[in-house]
Design a protein around this motif. Structure first.
Motif, PDB file in Angstrom:
ATOM      1  N   VAL A   1      -3.451  16.591  27.160  1.00 58.03           N
ATOM      2  CA  VAL A   1      -2.445  16.785  26.118  1.00 58.03           C
ATOM      3  C   VAL A   1      -1.159  16.027  26.418  1.00 58.03           C
ATOM      4  N   ALA A   2      -0.798  15.892  27.684  1.00 54.38           N
ATOM      5  CA  ALA A   2       0.428  15.146  28.010  1.00 54.38           C
ATOM      6  C   ALA A   2       0.308  13.695  27.573  1.00 54.38           C
ATOM      7  N   GLN A   3      -0.869  13.102  27.780  1.00 55.03           N
ATOM      8  CA  GLN A   3      -1.074  11.714  27.378  1.00 55.03           C
ATOM      9  C   GLN A   3      -1.070  11.589  25.861  1.00 55.03           C
ATOM     10  N   ALA A   4      -1.673  12.564  25.177  1.00 56.44           N
ATOM     11  CA  ALA A   4      -1.690  12.527  23.709  1.00 56.44           C
ATOM     12  C   ALA A   4      -0.276  12.609  23.149  1.00 56.44           C
ATOM     13  N   VAL A   5       0.519  13.550  23.647  1.00 52.78           N
ATOM     14  CA  VAL A   5       1.896  13.701  23.170  1.00 52.78           C
ATOM     15  C   VAL A   5       2.716  12.458  23.498  1.00 52.78           C
ATOM     16  N   ALA A   6       2.555  11.944  24.720  1.00 53.57           N
ATOM     17  CA  ALA A   6       3.324  10.758  25.130  1.00 53.57           C
ATOM     18  C   ALA A   6       3.012   9.560  24.246  1.00 53.57           C
ATOM     19  N   SER A   7       1.749   9.431  23.808  1.00 53.30           N
ATOM     20  CA  SER A   7       1.393   8.290  22.957  1.00 53.30           C
ATOM     21  C   SER A   7       2.097   8.366  21.608  1.00 53.30           C
ATOM     22  N   ILE A   8       2.414   9.566  21.154  1.00 51.90           N
ATOM     23  CA  ILE A   8       3.159   9.717  19.902  1.00 51.90           C
ATOM     24  C   ILE A   8       4.652   9.482  20.123  1.00 51.90           C
ATOM     25  N   LEU A   9       5.204  10.057  21.157  1.00 55.26           N
ATOM     26  CA  LEU A   9       6.640   9.900  21.404  1.00 55.26           C
ATOM     27  C   LEU A   9       7.015   8.461  21.728  1.00 55.26           C
ATOM     28  N   ALA A  10       6.030   7.645  22.131  1.00 57.32           N
ATOM     29  CA  ALA A  10       6.297   6.241  22.458  1.00 57.32           C
ATOM     30  C   ALA A  10       6.110   5.307  21.271  1.00 57.32           C
TER      31      ALA A  10
ATOM     32  N   GLN B   1      -3.307  13.919  14.787  1.00 61.93           N
ATOM     33  CA  GLN B   1      -3.532  13.498  16.170  1.00 61.93           C
ATOM     34  C   GLN B   1      -4.222  14.651  16.889  1.00 61.93           C
ATOM     35  N   ASP B   2      -5.258  14.345  17.656  1.00 62.28           N
ATOM     36  CA  ASP B   2      -5.922  15.365  18.464  1.00 62.28           C
ATOM     37  C   ASP B   2      -5.322  15.419  19.855  1.00 62.28           C
ATOM     38  N   GLY B   3      -5.473  16.563  20.510  1.00 57.58           N
ATOM     39  CA  GLY B   3      -4.808  16.809  21.766  1.00 57.58           C
ATOM     40  C   GLY B   3      -5.397  16.122  22.976  1.00 57.58           C
ATOM     41  N   ASP B   4      -6.509  15.416  22.808  1.00 62.98           N
ATOM     42  CA  ASP B   4      -7.066  14.676  23.945  1.00 62.98           C
ATOM     43  C   ASP B   4      -7.281  13.199  23.617  1.00 62.98           C
ATOM     44  N   ASP B   5      -6.749  12.749  22.486  1.00 57.51           N
ATOM     45  CA  ASP B   5      -6.891  11.358  22.073  1.00 57.51           C
ATOM     46  C   ASP B   5      -5.578  10.605  22.272  1.00 57.51           C
ATOM     47  N   VAL B   6      -5.588   9.329  21.915  1.00 60.96           N
ATOM     48  CA  VAL B   6      -4.425   8.465  22.139  1.00 60.96           C
ATOM     49  C   VAL B   6      -4.197   7.609  20.900  1.00 60.96           C
ATOM     50  N   SER B   7      -2.940   7.551  20.451  1.00 58.63           N
ATOM     51  CA  SER B   7      -2.552   6.620  19.383  1.00 58.63           C
ATOM     52  C   SER B   7      -1.921   5.379  20.000  1.00 58.63           C
ATOM     53  N   THR B   8      -2.236   4.207  19.460  1.00 52.15           N
ATOM     54  CA  THR B   8      -1.589   2.988  19.929  1.00 52.15           C
ATOM     55  C   THR B   8      -0.123   3.006  19.514  1.00 52.15           C
ATOM     56  N   VAL B   9       0.684   2.234  20.188  1.00 50.29           N
ATOM     57  CA  VAL B   9       2.134   2.307  20.005  1.00 50.29           C
ATOM     58  C   VAL B   9       2.570   1.918  18.594  1.00 50.29           C
ATOM     59  N   ASP B  10       1.780   1.121  17.895  1.00 52.88           N
ATOM     60  CA  ASP B  10       2.156   0.657  16.554  1.00 52.88           C
ATOM     61  C   ASP B  10       1.437   1.406  15.439  1.00 52.88           C
ATOM     62  N   ARG B  11       0.783   2.510  15.769  1.00 54.95           N
ATOM     63  CA  ARG B  11       0.007   3.217  14.750  1.00 54.95           C
ATOM     64  C   ARG B  11       0.865   3.657  13.570  1.00 54.95           C
ATOM     65  N   LEU B  12       1.904   4.433  13.818  1.00 52.10           N
ATOM     66  CA  LEU B  12       2.734   4.929  12.720  1.00 52.10           C
ATOM     67  C   LEU B  12       3.389   3.791  11.951  1.00 52.10           C
ATOM     68  N   GLU B  13       3.868   2.806  12.665  1.00 53.12           N
ATOM     69  CA  GLU B  13       4.526   1.675  12.012  1.00 53.12           C
ATOM     70  C   GLU B  13       3.613   1.034  10.973  1.00 53.12           C
ATOM     71  N   LYS B  14       2.360   0.792  11.333  1.00 52.88           N
ATOM     72  CA  LYS B  14       1.446   0.106  10.427  1.00 52.88           C
ATOM     73  C   LYS B  14       0.971   1.012   9.293  1.00 52.88           C
TER      74      LYS B  14
END
Length: 306
Positions: free
Chosen positions: A19-28, A91-104
């Motif tokens: 979950v820490a990695q999932a949250v961090a991928s969103i905050l970044a 976003q799921d709690g064990d997955d990862v979003s790329t840094v430009d996901r929201l932007e695109k």
């Protein structure tokens, strides 16, 4: 047109490992103006403590007794509407979003006001963050509808950003779908709105490559077929049946098709770790997936042509 008010909605349950990695991928994210709402659906591990360790004003954690994914997401959607949000990314709690996901995805939805939801392609990753597979989805609303009506993916739920008003328009998630609530949602959305996917790989779905069982996949398949039965009855002006009525009325041919769907999914999962021949066997057992893959490839080629 002003900038939309954007939120990310994550439901977690005992996700302490990632979950820490999932949250961090969103905050970044490169797109900075958003809020992140995490609904902790009754975790009993260290998930609450991990979430409490983040110090970011954009993060809000809502803790509740365990109720299941659909009720947790519906509670989150209601709160985000109170906060005045326009767009919500899953976003799921064990997955990862790329840094430009929201932007695109936000840019796509701003440029296409007629589209109710924007998804993306995804990579599958293992517990060491190594890519072990890909999931390519169609881009156009027409092909997405074609896939959904044939119990094919069409959209990746946790890689999608939605218009909150469109979700309200179809009644959000249906809590009695204990599995397949995402597929049922997409089927209902596609009846009223256009859905689309950008061609980028903006999401990473975590799988356990050592576990060749599909977990809830067998029950998930039943719920997806039930969602399609509900859709057919809506189109025909008939009341929807309950899940129990649907299962009780299944013919021998339908039960054979259900068994095939489960086997195809199991063989696909084997292909992640045991070789491409499993994927070829799955394709031979279910030609509609081969047709879908060809249609997606043709669509990508036409869209990339000068």
């Amino acid at each position: 047109m002003g900038s939309p008010r954007v939120a990310v909605l994550m439901s977690v349950f005992n996700d302490e490992r990632f979950v820490a990695q999932a949250v961090a991928s969103i905050l970044a994210q490169s797109y900075r103006d958003f809020r992140l709402l995490v609904v902790d659906d009754g975790s009993t591990d260290a998930t609450p403590e991990i979430l409490a360790g983040f110090d970011d004003p954009r993060l809000e954690v809502l803790r509740q007794d365990n109720a299941g994914l659909a009720p947790a997401l519906n509670r989150g959607l209601a709160l985000l509407r109170e906060r005045g949000c326009d767009l919500v990314a899953r976003q799921d709690g064990d997955d990862v979003s790329t840094v430009d996901r929201l932007e695109k995805q936000v840019a796509f939805l701003q440029a296409h006001p007629d589209v109710a939801a924007c998804g993306a392609n995804a990579h599958y990753i293992d517990f060491a963050d190594e890519i072990i597979g890909t999931s390519v989805v169609p881009q156009s609303p027409g092909l997405i509808r074609w896939e959904l009506r044939r119990n094919l993916r069409g959209m990746i739920h946790s890689a999608t950003t939605f218009r909150l008003e469109a979700l309200r328009g179809v009644g959000d998630y249906r809590a009695w779908f204990r599995h397949g609530e995402d597929f049922d949602l997409f089927v209902r959305l596609a009846e009223r709105f256009d859905l689309a996917n950008v061609p980028d790989f903006l999401y990473r779905i975590r799988l356990d490559p050592q576990s060749l069982s599909v977990g809830h996949a067998a029950r998930n398949t039943v719920y997806c077929l039930y969602a399609l039965d509900c859709a057919r009855r809506r189109r025909g002006g008939l009341p929807e049946r309950s899940l129990e009525e649907y299962e009780g009325a299944m013919t021998a041919w339908q039960r054979l098709g259900l068994a095939r769907e489960r086997l195809v999914l199991d063989w696909w999962r084997h292909s992640m770790v045991a070789g491409r021949h499993w994927a070829l066997a799955a394709a031979a057992l279910d030609p509609k997936r081969v047709v879908a893959r060809a249609l997606r490839a043709a669509e990508r080629h036409l869209r990339s042509a000068p």
